[in-house]
Design a protein around this motif. Structure first.
Motif, PDB file in Angstrom:
ATOM      1  N   VAL A 289       0.858  -1.187   0.000  1.00 15.25           N
ATOM      2  CA  VAL A 289       0.000   0.000   0.000  1.00 15.25           C
ATOM      3  C   VAL A 289       0.893   1.236   0.000  1.00 15.25           C
ATOM      4  O   VAL A 289       1.844   1.342   0.788  1.00 15.25           O
ATOM      5  CB  VAL A 289      -0.926   0.011   1.231  1.00 15.25           C
ATOM      6  CG1 VAL A 289      -1.719   1.319   1.295  1.00 15.25           C
ATOM      7  CG2 VAL A 289      -1.870  -1.181   1.196  1.00 15.25           C
ATOM      8  N   SER A 290       0.611   2.179  -0.897  1.00 15.85           N
ATOM      9  CA  SER A 290       1.352   3.440  -0.945  1.00 15.85           C
ATOM     10  C   SER A 290       1.005   4.293   0.268  1.00 15.85           C
ATOM     11  O   SER A 290      -0.164   4.382   0.668  1.00 15.85           O
ATOM     12  CB  SER A 290       1.014   4.196  -2.224  1.00 15.85           C
ATOM     13  OG  SER A 290       1.426   3.461  -3.363  1.00 15.85           O
ATOM     14  N   VAL A 291       2.041   4.918   0.840  1.00 15.44           N
ATOM     15  CA  VAL A 291       1.859   5.748   2.035  1.00 15.44           C
ATOM     16  C   VAL A 291       2.256   7.182   1.709  1.00 15.44           C
ATOM     17  O   VAL A 291       3.355   7.436   1.193  1.00 15.44           O
ATOM     18  CB  VAL A 291       2.707   5.226   3.211  1.00 15.44           C
ATOM     19  CG1 VAL A 291       2.524   6.120   4.441  1.00 15.44           C
ATOM     20  CG2 VAL A 291       2.331   3.785   3.544  1.00 15.44           C
ATOM     21  N   GLY A 292       1.365   8.113   1.998  1.00 15.00           N
ATOM     22  CA  GLY A 292       1.657   9.519   1.787  1.00 15.00           C
ATOM     23  C   GLY A 292       2.105  10.196   3.070  1.00 15.00           C
ATOM     24  O   GLY A 292       1.657   9.848   4.166  1.00 15.00           O
ATOM     25  N   LYS A 293       3.043  11.144   2.939  1.00 10.19           N
ATOM     26  CA  LYS A 293       3.520  11.953   4.059  1.00 10.19           C
ATOM     27  C   LYS A 293       4.175  11.112   5.150  1.00 10.19           C
ATOM     28  O   LYS A 293       4.167  11.479   6.331  1.00 10.19           O
ATOM     29  CB  LYS A 293       2.376  12.773   4.667  1.00 10.19           C
ATOM     30  CG  LYS A 293       1.652  13.657   3.657  1.00 10.19           C
ATOM     31  CD  LYS A 293       0.448  14.329   4.267  1.00 10.19           C
ATOM     32  CE  LYS A 293      -0.329  15.113   3.210  1.00 10.19           C
ATOM     33  NZ  LYS A 293      -1.563  15.732   3.772  1.00 10.19           N
ATOM     34  N   GLY A 294       4.739   9.973   4.739  1.00  8.99           N
ATOM     35  CA  GLY A 294       5.347   9.085   5.721  1.00  8.99           C
ATOM     36  C   GLY A 294       6.851   8.963   5.555  1.00  8.99           C
ATOM     37  O   GLY A 294       7.420   9.371   4.539  1.00  8.99           O
ATOM     38  N   THR A 295       7.506   8.384   6.553  1.00 17.72           N
ATOM     39  CA  THR A 295       8.945   8.150   6.485  1.00 17.72           C
ATOM     40  C   THR A 295       9.282   7.074   5.468  1.00 17.72           C
ATOM     41  O   THR A 295      10.433   6.958   5.043  1.00 17.72           O
ATOM     42  CB  THR A 295       9.472   7.747   7.868  1.00 17.72           C
ATOM     43  OG1 THR A 295       8.689   6.648   8.372  1.00 17.72           O
ATOM     44  CG2 THR A 295       9.394   8.908   8.850  1.00 17.72           C
ATOM     45  N   ASN A 296       8.287   6.262   5.105  1.00 18.22           N
ATOM     46  CA  ASN A 296       8.419   5.292   4.020  1.00 18.22           C
ATOM     47  C   ASN A 296       7.291   5.514   3.028  1.00 18.22           C
ATOM     48  O   ASN A 296       6.192   5.932   3.405  1.00 18.22           O
ATOM     49  CB  ASN A 296       8.369   3.859   4.550  1.00 18.22           C
ATOM     50  CG  ASN A 296       9.563   3.527   5.422  1.00 18.22           C
ATOM     51  OD1 ASN A 296       9.536   3.719   6.628  1.00 18.22           O
ATOM     52  ND2 ASN A 296      10.641   3.037   4.805  1.00 18.22           N
ATOM     53  N   ASP A 297       7.553   5.211   1.776  1.00 19.76           N
ATOM     54  CA  ASP A 297       6.546   5.433   0.732  1.00 19.76           C
ATOM     55  C   ASP A 297       5.538   4.299   0.616  1.00 19.76           C
ATOM     56  O   ASP A 297       4.484   4.473   0.021  1.00 19.76           O
ATOM     57  CB  ASP A 297       7.234   5.621  -0.630  1.00 19.76           C
ATOM     58  CG  ASP A 297       8.035   6.902  -0.680  1.00 19.76           C
ATOM     59  OD1 ASP A 297       7.641   7.874  -0.002  1.00 19.76           O
ATOM     60  OD2 ASP A 297       9.073   6.928  -1.371  1.00 19.76           O
ATOM     61  N   ARG A 298       5.888   3.134   1.187  1.00 21.98           N
ATOM     62  CA  ARG A 298       4.996   1.972   1.074  1.00 21.98           C
ATOM     63  C   ARG A 298       5.022   1.167   2.369  1.00 21.98           C
ATOM     64  O   ARG A 298       5.987   1.225   3.133  1.00 21.98           O
ATOM     65  CB  ARG A 298       5.415   1.069  -0.090  1.00 21.98           C
ATOM     66  CG  ARG A 298       5.287   1.722  -1.465  1.00 21.98           C
ATOM     67  CD  ARG A 298       5.566   0.744  -2.588  1.00 21.98           C
ATOM     68  NE  ARG A 298       6.915   0.177  -2.521  1.00 21.98           N
ATOM     69  CZ  ARG A 298       7.386  -0.738  -3.375  1.00 21.98           C
ATOM     70  NH1 ARG A 298       6.610  -1.185  -4.343  1.00 21.98           N
ATOM     71  NH2 ARG A 298       8.616  -1.177  -3.256  1.00 21.98           N
ATOM     72  N   ALA A 331       0.197   8.703   6.260  1.00 22.27           N
ATOM     73  CA  ALA A 331       0.840   8.417   7.535  1.00 22.27           C
ATOM     74  C   ALA A 331       0.209   9.320   8.620  1.00 22.27           C
ATOM     75  O   ALA A 331      -0.356  10.370   8.295  1.00 22.27           O
ATOM     76  CB  ALA A 331       2.336   8.655   7.426  1.00 22.27           C
ATOM     77  N   PRO A 332       0.248   8.910   9.891  1.00 16.00           N
ATOM     78  CA  PRO A 332       0.947   7.725  10.390  1.00 16.00           C
ATOM     79  C   PRO A 332       0.141   6.438  10.190  1.00 16.00           C
ATOM     80  O   PRO A 332      -1.089   6.464  10.217  1.00 16.00           O
ATOM     81  CB  PRO A 332       1.120   8.036  11.875  1.00 16.00           C
ATOM     82  CG  PRO A 332      -0.072   8.890  12.206  1.00 16.00           C
ATOM     83  CD  PRO A 332      -0.316   9.732  10.988  1.00 16.00           C
ATOM     84  N   VAL A 362       4.561   3.163  10.196  1.00 15.96           N
ATOM     85  CA  VAL A 362       5.142   4.171   9.303  1.00 15.96           C
ATOM     86  C   VAL A 362       4.802   5.528   9.910  1.00 15.96           C
ATOM     87  O   VAL A 362       3.632   5.938   9.946  1.00 15.96           O
ATOM     88  CB  VAL A 362       4.595   4.078   7.864  1.00 15.96           C
ATOM     89  CG1 VAL A 362       5.217   5.165   6.992  1.00 15.96           C
ATOM     90  CG2 VAL A 362       4.857   2.705   7.270  1.00 15.96           C
ATOM     91  N   GLU A 363       5.825   6.194  10.418  1.00 15.87           N
ATOM     92  CA  GLU A 363       5.614   7.487  11.065  1.00 15.87           C
ATOM     93  C   GLU A 363       5.421   8.590  10.019  1.00 15.87           C
ATOM     94  O   GLU A 363       5.883   8.488   8.885  1.00 15.87           O
ATOM     95  CB  GLU A 363       6.807   7.828  11.957  1.00 15.87           C
ATOM     96  CG  GLU A 363       7.074   6.815  13.068  1.00 15.87           C
ATOM     97  CD  GLU A 363       5.944   6.722  14.064  1.00 15.87           C
ATOM     98  OE1 GLU A 363       5.210   7.735  14.223  1.00 15.87           O
ATOM     99  OE2 GLU A 363       5.765   5.641  14.670  1.00 15.87           O
ATOM    100  N   ARG A 364       4.746   9.632  10.457  1.00 15.79           N
ATOM    101  CA  ARG A 364       4.577  10.804   9.593  1.00 15.79           C
ATOM    102  C   ARG A 364       5.901  11.573   9.563  1.00 15.79           C
ATOM    103  O   ARG A 364       6.506  11.819  10.596  1.00 15.79           O
ATOM    104  CB  ARG A 364       3.452  11.699  10.108  1.00 15.79           C
ATOM    105  CG  ARG A 364       3.060  12.829   9.157  1.00 15.79           C
ATOM    106  CD  ARG A 364       1.941  13.663   9.765  1.00 15.79           C
ATOM    107  NE  ARG A 364       1.542  14.728   8.852  1.00 15.79           N
ATOM    108  CZ  ARG A 364       0.575  14.637   7.956  1.00 15.79           C
ATOM    109  NH1 ARG A 364      -0.090  13.505   7.834  1.00 15.79           N
ATOM    110  NH2 ARG A 364       0.271  15.664   7.183  1.00 15.79           N
ATOM    111  N   CYS A 365       6.360  11.946   8.393  1.00 17.72           N
ATOM    112  CA  CYS A 365       7.640  12.640   8.300  1.00 17.72           C
ATOM    113  C   CYS A 365       7.445  14.139   8.543  1.00 17.72           C
ATOM    114  O   CYS A 365       6.346  14.683   8.378  1.00 17.72           O
ATOM    115  CB  CYS A 365       8.296  12.408   6.944  1.00 17.72           C
ATOM    116  SG  CYS A 365       7.379  13.044   5.542  1.00 17.72           S
TER     117      CYS A 365
END
Length: 381
Positions: A289-298, A331-332, A362-365
């Motif tokens: 799953v794609s993750v937005g605004k996170g320390t990882n993209d997926r 994210a998170p 996955v934390e929020r960056c």
């Protein structure tokens, strides 16, 4: 008139055999001597064979399955540690029946005490564990009955944690099968009940598992035997072959060793007639799953339990699945957060739903991290 008499005689014989012997849709007869039994598919909870499955009977030491369930619940919740010391009381010391001969004040680890219950069927260890977890044996028994109610066991009531006879202490083959199915939620319980031999007190006292199916029936890895004069010979067990896990309960088998013979006959029937089609093992990755605004993209999506279903042999192709998974999430993201599900079907009929969850956090960056990621994407273009 003669034709009518013959028809009545035929109907009488059919009724007699249907009551005297368990039959299946296949027309097969399984020669089992136990007064009551159940063969259950562990995955779906479907009863494959049964006789007097709701009859209330003394469960003897099969009672200890519930004792082990509560011990594992507390272990998995972090309320107790395997290496934690358990001190035997005088109540534990003076108990009769099968035991490990605990002395008042003797200390053992929680792990050793639980293994003594699972392998050696130790009554005194049951009391020691009960008192350690709930302060008294009586309070622990209250919790056993509360758990029975939670699991909707309609024909079960406990008076003690070990199974010595009492008129108000009873269970049924069906209820014990439900207990066994629930016990499978705790892999550590299955690990303990599959131990064949175990050394206590630095090897001075050796335990041998009372469940002889562990030696004689391939695939067996649990649970508990039971015997008293009132209960006769009993066994709640489970075995797994080629992905198919079955649960078997026999109660009041009249002959010594009959509980093992009856169980093997029932297991033989189940493994001969049924199969299991598996698509994903527990904790397998089933998508990204794609993750937005996170320390990882997926983030990986994993299944919480095995994805598959049982069926009659030869009909495995009828077992199918459909996966639904979110494409994107901000994210998170928390480990274990639901991201989708897989539905399993048998001939188009829904038989199982398995959650797909996040494998990790996955934390929020921060804002600068977002800017850096955005700039890197621009320059990559």
């Amino acid at each position: 008139m003669k034709t009518r008499k013959r028809l009545l005689w035929l109907m009488a014989w059919v009724l007699f055999f249907s009551l005297a012997f368990p039959t299946t849709a296949w027309g097969a007869v399984v020669d089992v001597e136990a007064d009551s039994y159940v063969l259950m598919d562990a995955d779906s909870g479907k009863v494959l064979l049964a006789k007097n499955e709701h009859k209330r009977l003394p469960p003897a030491s099969m009672t200890k399955l519930m004792t082990l369930i509560l011990a594992m619940e507390d272990l998995y919740k972090g309320k107790v540690d395997l290496k934690e010391k358990v001190v035997a009381s005088e109540n534990a010391w003076k108990l009769g029946g099968s035991q490990i001969y605990l002395e008042p004040g003797e200390e053992m680890t929680f792990e050793d005490m639980v293994i003594a219950i699972a392998v050696g069927s130790a009554n005194d260890a049951c009391v020691a564990v009960a008192e350690h977890l709930d302060g008294s044996h009586e309070e622990f028994v209250k919790r056993m009955n509360a758990k029975a109610k939670e699991l909707r066991l309609k024909d079960t009531h406990f008076v003690n944690a070990y199974g010595l006879p009492d008129p108000d202490h009873y269970s049924s083959a069906y209820d014990l099968a439900l207990m066994a199915r629930y016990a499978l939620c705790y892999p550590k319980l299955l690990e303990f009940t599959s131990i064949k031999e175990y050394n206590l007190r630095q090897g001075e006292f050796k335990l041998y598992n009372t469940n002889k199916l562990l030696w004689h029936y391939p695939g067996t890895d649990g649970f508990k035997t039971g015997w008293t004069n009132e209960a006769k010979f009993c066994l709640v067990s489970t075995a797994k072959r080629n992905g198919l896990r079955l649960i078997c309960v026999v109660m009041a088998s009249p002959q010594k060793g009959g509980n093992f013979r009856d169980s093997m006959k029932l297991f033989n029937y189940g493994f001969a007639k049924y199969a299991y089609r598996s698509f994903f093992a527990p904790q397998s990755q089933c998508g990204l799953v794609s993750v937005g605004k996170g320390t990882n993209d997926r983030v990986e999506a994993i299944c919480t339990q095995e994805v598959g279903a049982s069926c009659l042999k030869g009909e495995e192709k009828n077992i199918t699945y459909k996966r639904s998974l979110v494409d994107y999430i901000d994210a998170p993201v928390k480990k274990g957060q639901k991201l989708g599900e897989i539905k399993v079907y048998n001939s188009g009929r829904l038989v199982k739903t398995v959650d797909l969850v996040a494998y990790r956090d996955v934390e929020r960056c921060g804002i600068w991290k977002e800017i850096t990621k955005a700039m890197s994407k621009i320059f990559c273009l």
